[in-house]
Scaffold this motif. Structure first.
Motif, mmCIF file in Angstrom:
data_model
loop_
_atom_site.group_PDB
_atom_site.id
_atom_site.type_symbol
_atom_site.label_atom_id
_atom_site.label_comp_id
_atom_site.label_asym_id
_atom_site.label_seq_id
_atom_site.Cartn_x
_atom_site.Cartn_y
_atom_site.Cartn_z
ATOM 1 N N ASP A 61 0.829 -1.217 0.000
ATOM 2 C CA ASP A 61 0.000 0.000 0.000
ATOM 3 C C ASP A 61 0.856 1.257 0.000
ATOM 4 O O ASP A 61 0.522 2.241 -0.662
ATOM 5 C CB ASP A 61 -0.937 0.011 1.218
ATOM 6 N N TYR A 62 1.946 1.227 0.743
ATOM 7 C CA TYR A 62 2.834 2.399 0.777
ATOM 8 C C TYR A 62 3.318 2.740 -0.632
ATOM 9 O O TYR A 62 3.237 3.893 -1.076
ATOM 10 C CB TYR A 62 4.031 2.143 1.688
ATOM 11 N N VAL A 63 3.836 1.746 -1.344
ATOM 12 C CA VAL A 63 4.397 1.992 -2.679
ATOM 13 C C VAL A 63 3.304 2.409 -3.659
ATOM 14 O O VAL A 63 3.488 3.338 -4.454
ATOM 15 C CB VAL A 63 5.150 0.749 -3.201
ATOM 16 N N ALA A 64 2.146 1.745 -3.589
ATOM 17 C CA ALA A 64 1.039 2.088 -4.492
ATOM 18 C C ALA A 64 0.598 3.536 -4.284
ATOM 19 O O ALA A 64 0.321 4.260 -5.253
ATOM 20 C CB ALA A 64 -0.130 1.133 -4.278
ATOM 21 N N VAL A 65 0.541 3.964 -3.028
ATOM 22 C CA VAL A 65 0.148 5.349 -2.732
ATOM 23 C C VAL A 65 1.201 6.323 -3.261
ATOM 24 O O VAL A 65 0.871 7.324 -3.901
ATOM 25 C CB VAL A 65 -0.059 5.537 -1.209
ATOM 26 N N GLN A 66 2.465 6.028 -2.994
ATOM 27 C CA GLN A 66 3.524 6.928 -3.459
ATOM 28 C C GLN A 66 3.526 7.041 -4.988
ATOM 29 O O GLN A 66 3.607 8.150 -5.540
ATOM 30 C CB GLN A 66 4.881 6.425 -2.979
#
Length: 492
Positions: A61-66
């Motif tokens: 989720d962190y990478v997808a959001v970034q």
């Protein structure tokens, strides 16, 4: 940032991310990031560098959001997941964030912003609504991409604005220098509001088409269990993590130690950074793993600038040589280049250097020379073509009795004492000497400081020997494991 997304487009079936034992493909990452970008845009065609703060646990989720923020034309502002509310508030309000995106674990701490009319508050727990696919904005490399905050060890943290072009330069330099490939598999244990975790580990691995596995929270035993699965071949950490892994290793059975050592010996690359690596830790890790850790030098403002070689001699206590495409010079207090072998301030120039301190034009102007060199404030010397850090001018260079003394040099000697687990050396204001050398020590034993002084004077000149000692249970450190020297001074 198209080059970062290329692997996701070209190799959608390849595993990109593993978190909590679930694997996600590059295709799934791209789909999720695109959906987030579309949701963020709403009726707009471009976020036009709107600041988007996000507090999301390390993982998919962190990478997808970034990625979604970048694809929508926003400036990503990662929020530290361990900060108290006042520290988060400082970052959110300093950047003037227009949007906050929050994972379920952090909704409570950021709740004060949930009904704040000037900020769009998005909860991941509520889901990201699927909307019709749309054309995403074309992003110029000169546009702002991310704001990371300095560690604030010497003053209030400053927001470091990097562009898409800056980030691409930082990544591509490391891809070349450290020979990343799609065959690599790494783990991320590092905080994702700093360059080390975001750029060196996550972005480099995904740019190369490799796989990154997130282990959160850090657990030394789990790290070794992950290593023993046989997939990991690249590992990057800070010295405190290596210290904890060594402690865990020493608690294992002889049979288990042999198995771990054999597995570690198969790794391609192991890197240490973000804080000075004690030679004692490097040597112990080499005994365990067969690897001489690659030390490098970087900052929030410049990414990585200097590195020990991937192929070739790695020197303990040295940060290596300039990376490809990075210009480095050492200068004196008048900004004149120093003769070879003389200490000077590291100054950096090149496409990997940041654009500006967010909202601080005076601080930005003061950080650069008239001819465009970024002034790091770190003092180093070149010995046999390798750079060696002497310390940060403001906190690690102690000016005592007319001498300039490196606190890091004294710390390295202290760590070789069998009774000292950790230490921090600072300069304390003194009318007679200008500054007094003082050492804070962590030990499991009762220390006789007179005996310690005698021991030190057999190893370093008398003027470098600490005049004051303080015994502590632990040293004050920031999220990246750096000792906060100003906090340490206050303890005296």
């Amino acid at each position: 940032m198209e080059r970062l997304f290329r692997q996701a487009i070209q190799n959608p079936a390849k595993v990109a991310i593993v978190d909590q034992s679930k694997a996600y493909s590059y295709g799934e990452l791209m789909t999720s990031a695109t959906r987030i970008a579309t949701f963020l845009l709403g009726e707009k065609s471009d976020l036009n560098e709107a600041r988007v703060g996000f507090m999301v646990s390390p993982g998919f989720d962190y990478v997808a959001v970034q990625w979604g923020i970048w694809m929508a034309g926003g400036i990503a502002v990662p929020l530290c997941i361990t900060y108290p509310f006042p520290s988060l508030q400082y970052v959110i309000e300093d950047t003037g964030a227009d949007i906050i995106l929050v994972g379920p674990e952090y909704e409570e701490i950021l709740h004060p912003y949930s009904d704040y009319s000037k900020i769009r508050f998005i909860r991941l727990s509520a889901g990201i609504a699927t909307t019709e696919p749309r054309t995403l904005p074309q992003i110029n490399p000169n546009r702002g991409a991310m704001i990371l905050y300095t560690s604030g060890t010497t003053s209030l943290p400053k927001g470091v604005l990097t562009t898409h072009g800056t980030i691409e330069s930082q990544i591509s330099t490391l891809i070349e220098a450290w020979k990343w490939s799609s065959e690599d598999y790494t783990v991320c244990l590092l905080p994702l509001h700093h360059v080390h975790g975001i750029i060196n580990v996550v972005c480099c691995s995904l740019w190369a088409g490799a796989t990154v596995e997130f282990i959160h929270p850090f657990d030394a035993k789990q790290v070794f269990e992950t290593f023993m699965e046989g997939k990991v071949n690249v590992f990057m950490a800070v010295p405190t993590i290596y210290f904890k892994l060594i402690s865990q290793f020493e608690s294992e059975s002889s049979e288990r130690k042999s198995a771990i050592s054999a597995r570690l010996n198969q790794f391609r690359l192991m890197v240490s950074g973000s804080a000075a690596l004690p030679v004692s830790v490097m040597e112990k890790w080499q005994q365990i793993s067969g690897h001489y850790l690659l030390e490098r030098y970087g900052m929030t403002e410049i990414g990585m600038a200097i590195s020990n070689p991937y192929d070739g001699e790695r020197k303990a206590g040295y940060i290596g040589k300039p990376l490809p495409g990075v210009e480095i010079r050492l200068v004196d207090e008048q900004n004149v280049e120093v003769p070879f072998g003389e200490p000077g301030e590291i100054q950096v120039k090149g496409p990997s250097v940041f654009k500006e301190y967010w909202g601080k034009p005076t601080a930005t102007a003061n950080a650069f020379t008239a001819d465009g060199w970024f002034m790091t404030g770190d003092i180093a010397v070149v010995e046999q073509e390798y750079f060696r850090i002497l310390g940060r001018d403001s906190v690690d260079i102690i000016k005592s009795g007319g001498y300039k003394i490196s606190a890091l040099e004294i710390e390295e000697v202290l760590r070789t004492h069998p009774a000292i687990k950790d230490c921090g050396v600072v300069g304390l204001p003194d009318e007679e000497w200008g500054e007094l050398v003082a050492a804070a020590l962590v030990s499991d034993h009762a220390l006789d400081t007179k005996e310690l002084t005698t021991w030190l004077r057999e190893r370093i000149p008398a003027y470098k020997t600490p005049r004051k000692y303080l015994l502590l249970d632990e040293l004050p450190r920031n999220a990246m494991g750096k000792v906060v020297k100003n906090d340490l001074k206050n303890l005296f």
